[in-house]
Design a protein around this motif. Structure first.
Motif, PDB file in Angstrom:
ATOM      1  N   THR A  53     -16.635  -9.900  -3.552  1.00  0.00           N
ATOM      2  CA  THR A  53     -15.276 -10.872  -3.208  1.00  0.00           C
ATOM      3  C   THR A  53     -14.890 -10.468  -1.793  1.00  0.00           C
ATOM      4  OG1 THR A  53     -13.832  -8.956  -3.753  1.00  0.00           O
ATOM      5  CG2 THR A  53     -14.160 -10.412  -5.541  1.00  0.00           C
ATOM      6  N   LEU A  54     -14.326 -11.116  -1.014  1.00  0.00           N
ATOM      7  CA  LEU A  54     -13.654 -10.808   0.380  1.00  0.00           C
ATOM      8  C   LEU A  54     -13.117  -9.367   0.327  1.00  0.00           C
ATOM      9  CD1 LEU A  54     -13.654 -11.945   3.031  1.00  0.00           C
ATOM     10  CD2 LEU A  54     -11.177 -12.804   2.346  1.00  0.00           C
ATOM     11  N   GLY A  55     -12.256  -8.848  -0.564  1.00  0.00           N
ATOM     12  CA  GLY A  55     -11.691  -7.523  -0.580  1.00  0.00           C
ATOM     13  C   GLY A  55     -12.917  -6.488  -0.822  1.00  0.00           C
ATOM     14  N   GLY A  56     -14.087  -6.785  -1.474  1.00  0.00           N
ATOM     15  CA  GLY A  56     -15.237  -6.080  -1.284  1.00  0.00           C
ATOM     16  C   GLY A  56     -15.925  -5.956  -0.257  1.00  0.00           C
ATOM     17  N   VAL A  57     -15.935  -7.196   0.373  1.00  0.00           N
ATOM     18  CA  VAL A  57     -16.622  -7.196   1.597  1.00  0.00           C
ATOM     19  C   VAL A  57     -15.841  -6.240   2.744  1.00  0.00           C
ATOM     20  CG1 VAL A  57     -17.367  -8.621   3.651  1.00  0.00           C
ATOM     21  CG2 VAL A  57     -18.013  -9.168   0.821  1.00  0.00           C
ATOM     22  N   ALA A  58     -14.593  -6.441   2.726  1.00  0.00           N
ATOM     23  CA  ALA A  58     -13.574  -5.847   3.858  1.00  0.00           C
ATOM     24  C   ALA A  58     -13.971  -4.317   3.467  1.00  0.00           C
ATOM     25  CB  ALA A  58     -12.158  -6.187   3.643  1.00  0.00           C
ATOM     26  N   ARG A  59     -13.996  -3.795   2.092  1.00  0.00           N
ATOM     27  CA  ARG A  59     -14.395  -2.374   1.961  1.00  0.00           C
ATOM     28  C   ARG A  59     -15.542  -1.811   2.753  1.00  0.00           C
ATOM     29  NH1 ARG A  59     -15.741   0.459  -3.767  1.00  0.00           N
ATOM     30  NH2 ARG A  59     -15.924   2.927  -2.783  1.00  0.00           N
ATOM     31  N   LEU A  60     -16.515  -2.754   2.736  1.00  0.00           N
ATOM     32  CA  LEU A  60     -17.897  -2.532   3.445  1.00  0.00           C
ATOM     33  C   LEU A  60     -17.655  -2.427   4.836  1.00  0.00           C
ATOM     34  CD1 LEU A  60     -21.074  -1.996   3.137  1.00  0.00           C
ATOM     35  CD2 LEU A  60     -21.182  -4.672   3.098  1.00  0.00           C
ATOM     36  N   LEU A  61     -17.163  -3.562   5.583  1.00  0.00           N
ATOM     37  CA  LEU A  61     -17.241  -3.790   6.854  1.00  0.00           C
ATOM     38  C   LEU A  61     -16.251  -2.730   7.374  1.00  0.00           C
ATOM     39  CD1 LEU A  61     -17.152  -7.550   7.020  1.00  0.00           C
ATOM     40  CD2 LEU A  61     -19.318  -6.158   7.240  1.00  0.00           C
ATOM     41  N   TRP A  62     -14.998  -2.350   6.655  1.00  0.00           N
ATOM     42  CA  TRP A  62     -14.153  -1.396   7.283  1.00  0.00           C
ATOM     43  C   TRP A  62     -14.557  -0.232   6.944  1.00  0.00           C
ATOM     44  CZ3 TRP A  62      -8.781  -4.157   5.564  1.00  0.00           C
ATOM     45  CH2 TRP A  62      -8.682  -5.569   6.047  1.00  0.00           C
ATOM     46  N   ALA A 107      -2.515  -8.366  16.830  1.00  0.00           N
ATOM     47  CA  ALA A 107      -2.812  -9.113  18.116  1.00  0.00           C
ATOM     48  C   ALA A 107      -4.264  -9.713  17.948  1.00  0.00           C
ATOM     49  CB  ALA A 107      -2.428  -8.526  19.162  1.00  0.00           C
ATOM     50  N   ALA A 108      -5.055  -8.766  17.650  1.00  0.00           N
ATOM     51  CA  ALA A 108      -6.788  -9.000  17.948  1.00  0.00           C
ATOM     52  C   ALA A 108      -7.003 -10.209  16.918  1.00  0.00           C
ATOM     53  CB  ALA A 108      -7.463  -7.891  17.379  1.00  0.00           C
ATOM     54  N   VAL A 109      -6.415 -10.361  15.710  1.00  0.00           N
ATOM     55  CA  VAL A 109      -6.517 -11.509  14.655  1.00  0.00           C
ATOM     56  C   VAL A 109      -5.895 -12.618  15.390  1.00  0.00           C
ATOM     57  CG1 VAL A 109      -5.954 -12.222  12.695  1.00  0.00           C
ATOM     58  CG2 VAL A 109      -6.801  -9.964  12.734  1.00  0.00           C
ATOM     59  N   LEU A 110      -4.935 -12.848  15.914  1.00  0.00           N
ATOM     60  CA  LEU A 110      -4.349 -13.987  16.691  1.00  0.00           C
ATOM     61  C   LEU A 110      -5.144 -14.306  17.473  1.00  0.00           C
ATOM     62  CD1 LEU A 110      -1.759 -15.729  16.668  1.00  0.00           C
ATOM     63  CD2 LEU A 110      -0.763 -13.905  18.496  1.00  0.00           C
ATOM     64  N   ALA A 121     -11.656 -15.824   5.924  1.00  0.00           N
ATOM     65  CA  ALA A 121     -13.001 -15.219   5.755  1.00  0.00           C
ATOM     66  C   ALA A 121     -13.166 -14.180   7.063  1.00  0.00           C
ATOM     67  CB  ALA A 121     -14.109 -15.841   5.564  1.00  0.00           C
ATOM     68  N   ARG A 122     -13.059 -14.844   8.209  1.00  0.00           N
ATOM     69  CA  ARG A 122     -13.700 -14.374   9.545  1.00  0.00           C
ATOM     70  C   ARG A 122     -12.531 -13.066  10.001  1.00  0.00           C
ATOM     71  NH1 ARG A 122     -17.510 -15.900  12.731  1.00  0.00           N
ATOM     72  NH2 ARG A 122     -18.459 -16.212  10.773  1.00  0.00           N
ATOM     73  N   SER A 123     -11.300 -13.375   9.477  1.00  0.00           N
ATOM     74  CA  SER A 123     -10.160 -12.334   9.971  1.00  0.00           C
ATOM     75  C   SER A 123     -10.802 -10.819   9.511  1.00  0.00           C
ATOM     76  CB  SER A 123      -8.879 -12.646   9.216  1.00  0.00           C
ATOM     77  OG  SER A 123      -8.822 -12.457   7.786  1.00  0.00           O
ATOM     78  N   VAL A 124     -11.538 -10.813   8.432  1.00  0.00           N
ATOM     79  CA  VAL A 124     -11.787  -9.641   7.926  1.00  0.00           C
ATOM     80  C   VAL A 124     -12.791  -9.051   8.984  1.00  0.00           C
ATOM     81  CG1 VAL A 124     -13.519  -8.278   6.323  1.00  0.00           C
ATOM     82  CG2 VAL A 124     -11.535  -9.796   5.484  1.00  0.00           C
ATOM     83  N   GLY A 125     -13.923  -9.636   9.560  1.00  0.00           N
ATOM     84  CA  GLY A 125     -14.680  -9.417  10.386  1.00  0.00           C
ATOM     85  C   GLY A 125     -14.072  -8.940  11.639  1.00  0.00           C
ATOM     86  N   TRP A 126     -13.195  -9.831  12.386  1.00  0.00           N
ATOM     87  CA  TRP A 126     -12.473  -9.654  13.471  1.00  0.00           C
ATOM     88  C   TRP A 126     -11.984  -8.184  13.424  1.00  0.00           C
ATOM     89  CZ3 TRP A 126      -9.506 -14.406  12.767  1.00  0.00           C
ATOM     90  CH2 TRP A 126     -10.059 -15.762  13.393  1.00  0.00           C
ATOM     91  N   LEU A 127     -11.275  -7.669  12.294  1.00  0.00           N
ATOM     92  CA  LEU A 127     -10.654  -6.597  11.932  1.00  0.00           C
ATOM     93  C   LEU A 127     -11.545  -5.381  12.007  1.00  0.00           C
ATOM     94  CD1 LEU A 127      -7.940  -7.592   9.752  1.00  0.00           C
ATOM     95  CD2 LEU A 127      -7.578  -6.431  11.793  1.00  0.00           C
ATOM     96  N   ALA A 128     -12.755  -5.673  11.553  1.00  0.00           N
ATOM     97  CA  ALA A 128     -13.848  -4.812  11.418  1.00  0.00           C
ATOM     98  C   ALA A 128     -14.224  -4.266  12.838  1.00  0.00           C
ATOM     99  CB  ALA A 128     -15.156  -5.025  10.638  1.00  0.00           C
ATOM    100  N   HIS A 129     -14.403  -5.538  13.963  1.00  0.00           N
ATOM    101  CA  HIS A 129     -14.640  -5.078  15.225  1.00  0.00           C
ATOM    102  C   HIS A 129     -13.563  -4.398  16.039  1.00  0.00           C
ATOM    103  CE1 HIS A 129     -18.711  -6.928  15.756  1.00  0.00           C
ATOM    104  NE2 HIS A 129     -18.373  -7.669  14.901  1.00  0.00           N
ATOM    105  N   ALA A 130     -12.363  -4.964  15.687  1.00  0.00           N
ATOM    106  CA  ALA A 130     -11.173  -4.102  16.190  1.00  0.00           C
ATOM    107  C   ALA A 130     -11.183  -2.808  15.973  1.00  0.00           C
ATOM    108  CB  ALA A 130      -9.803  -4.858  15.712  1.00  0.00           C
TER     109      ALA A 130
END
Length: 377
Positions: free
Chosen positions: A103-112, A227-230, A344-353
Motif C-alpha cells: 500500500t502507499l502507507g507501506g511504501v512510505a515506511r520503506l522510503l522514509w 512547503a517542499a510538497v507544495l 502517490a508522488r507526495s510520498v517520494g517528495w517527502l522522502a527526498h525532503a
C-alpha cells in the motif's frame, strides 16, 4: 526523439562497433529495434552526440553541469530510488513487485525509513475535493508549519505523515481505511481500488524528476516539509510531467475517427513523438506500465492504439498511457491520473525532503550568464 542507424552512430563517435555496443550495455546510449528491420538497431541521436562531444576532449565544468541538468549524469547522491537495468528500485526493492501487494502507507515506511507502516487517516473532507483543494490544504500547512532544520526525525516524520493526510483529505473521501480505498469510494468505483493501489505504489517515487528536484531544492532551504510538497505540486502541474496523460486526448480522438494505425501514422508524419509512449530512463519500455495494466482490462480502443503505437514507433506505452487506460476502464474522472500521481508522488517528495534535510546542505547551482556584457571602460 531522433534515432539513427549504427553506421551513423559510428561515424559520429569515430569508434569501433564493439565500443558502441558497450555503451549501449552500460546504459549510456539508448537503443531499440529498427521498425523496418527488427534484425537491426537504432540509436538515440542525443546520447550518441553527447558521447561524441566527450571524445573530442574533456568538456569544461560548465558544459558538464549544463548536460547534467537535462537527463545527464547524476547530480545528487540519494539512497531512495534508482532506475537500473530496466527496473525501478525503491531502496533496493523492485517497485513492480512491491505493487503486487504493498500500500502507499507501506511504501512510505520503506522510503522514509519509518519504523511502521504510515497511517494517512483523515476525517476532514474538502467541500469540493480535487487539485484546487489540494493546493489550498498544503499551502495552509506550509504557511504555518515550523521549518524543518533543527527538528528531530521523529517530529519530521510526524509532519510528513500529516502533510500526506491533509493532501489525501483534499483529494479522497474521509476515513481510516487505506487511501486507495478512499479514492475508489470518492469516485464511486470500489472495484477500482486494487488497480488504484498499484498505481499509487508505482508512482510513489521516481528518482530526481522535475517535481522531486523542486521539492528537494525547497527542503534544502530549511523550509517546512509541507512547503517542499507544495513546490512538488507546482512542478507536477506541467504538461511535460504530471499532466502528461492529458496530452493523449487528441491522439485518442484521432484514433476513434481514423482508426489507430492511421492516427499513429498521421502523428508520426507530422514529426511528433507519440504522447505517452516511451521513456528516456527505460531502454525496453517503462516497467511501471505493464505492472499497472496487468490489473485491469484495457478498453479495446486503447488496446488497439497501444499495439499500433508500439508497432509503428518502436516505443512501448508508458505509465501515463497506463493511467489513461485505468481511467477509461473504470470511468474515473478526467483528473484521476493527476490526482493519483500527486497523492502517490507526495510520498517520494517527502522522502527526498527528509534526506536533504539530513545533509544540511543548500542546493544552490550557478547560472552560466550569456547576456549583454557591460561596456569596456
Amino acid at each position: 526523439m531522433s534515432w539513427i542507424s549504427a553506421e551513423q552512430a559510428l561515424a559520429l563517435l569515430g569508434t569501433k562497433p564493439q565500443t558502441l555496443y558497450a555503451n549501449v550495455s552500460r546504459g549510456r546510449i539508448a537503443a531499440r529495434p529498427d521498425p523496418s528491420d527488427p534484425r537491426r538497431s537504432l540509436y538515440r541521436r542525443d546520447d550518441v552526440e553527447r558521447l561524441a562531444s566527450r571524445h573530442k576532449g574533456r568538456p569544461p565544468a560548465k558544459a558538464v553541469a549544463a548536460e547534467a541538468i537535462a537527463w545527464g549524469e547524476p547530480v545528487l547522491t540519494t539512497a531512495i530510488s534508482t532506475v537500473r537495468n530496466g527496473r525501478l528500485l525503491y531502496r533496493g526493492q523492485d517497485a513492480a513487485r512491491l505493487a503486487e501487494t504493498a500500500t502507499l502507507g507501506g511504501v512510505a515506511r520503506l522510503l522514509w525509513n519509518a519504523s511502521a507502516e504510515v497511517d494517512f487517516a483523515g476525517r476532514a473532507r474538502a467541500l469540493q475535493p480535487g487539485m484546487a483543494a489540494a493546493y489550498r490544504a498544503v499551502a495552509e500547512l506550509a504557511a504555518t508549519d515550523l521549518p524543518a532544520n533543527g527538528r528531530s526525525l521523529t517530529l519530521l516524520l510526524r509532519d510528513a505523515a500529516r502533510t500526506v493526510s491533509f493532501l489525501a483529505g483534499a483529494l479522497a473521501a474521509p476515513g481510516t481505511d487505506p487511501v486507495h480505498e478512499r479514492l475508489a469510494r470518492q469516485w464511486g468505483r470500489p472495484d477500482a481500488a486494487d488497480p488504484i493501489r498499484r498505481a499509487l505504489v508505482l508512482l510513489a517515487e521516481h528518482e530526481l524528476n522535475a517535481s522531486t528536484f523542486a521539492a528537494r531544492v525547497t527542503a534544502s532551504t530549511g523550509a517546512p516539509l509541507s512547503a517542499a510538497v507544495l513546490a512538488g505540486l507546482a512542478a507536477l502541474s506541467g504538461p511535460l510531467h504530471g499532466t502528461a496523460s492529458q496530452s493523449m486526448a487528441g491522439l485518442v480522438e484521432e484514433a476513434r475517427r481514423l482508426g489507430p494505425e492511421a492516427a499513429v501514422n498521421a502523428h508520426l508524419r507530422r514529426g511528433q513523438p507519440l504522447p505517452c509512449f516511451g521513456h528516456r530512463l527505460y531502454l525496453d519500455g517503462d516497467v511501471r506500465a505493464p505492472a499497472l495494466m496487468a490489473s485491469f482490462v484495457m478498453p479495446p480502443h486503447l488496446a488497439a492504439l497501444a499495439e499500433a503505437g508500439e508497432r509503428l514507433s518502436g516505443e512501448k506505452p508508458n505509465i501515463d498511457f497506463a493511467l489513461t487506460g485505468l481511467t477509461a476502464a473504470f470511468g474515473l474522472p478526467d483528473d484521476a491520473p493527476l490526482t493519483i500521481f500527486a497523492l502517490a508522488r507526495s510520498v517520494g517528495w517527502l522522502a527526498h525532503a527528509l534526506e536533504q534535510v539530513e545533509t544540511g546542505a543548500l542546493i544552490r547551482p550557478r547560472a552560466h550568464y550569456v547576456g549583454v556584457e557591460p561596456p569596456v571602460e
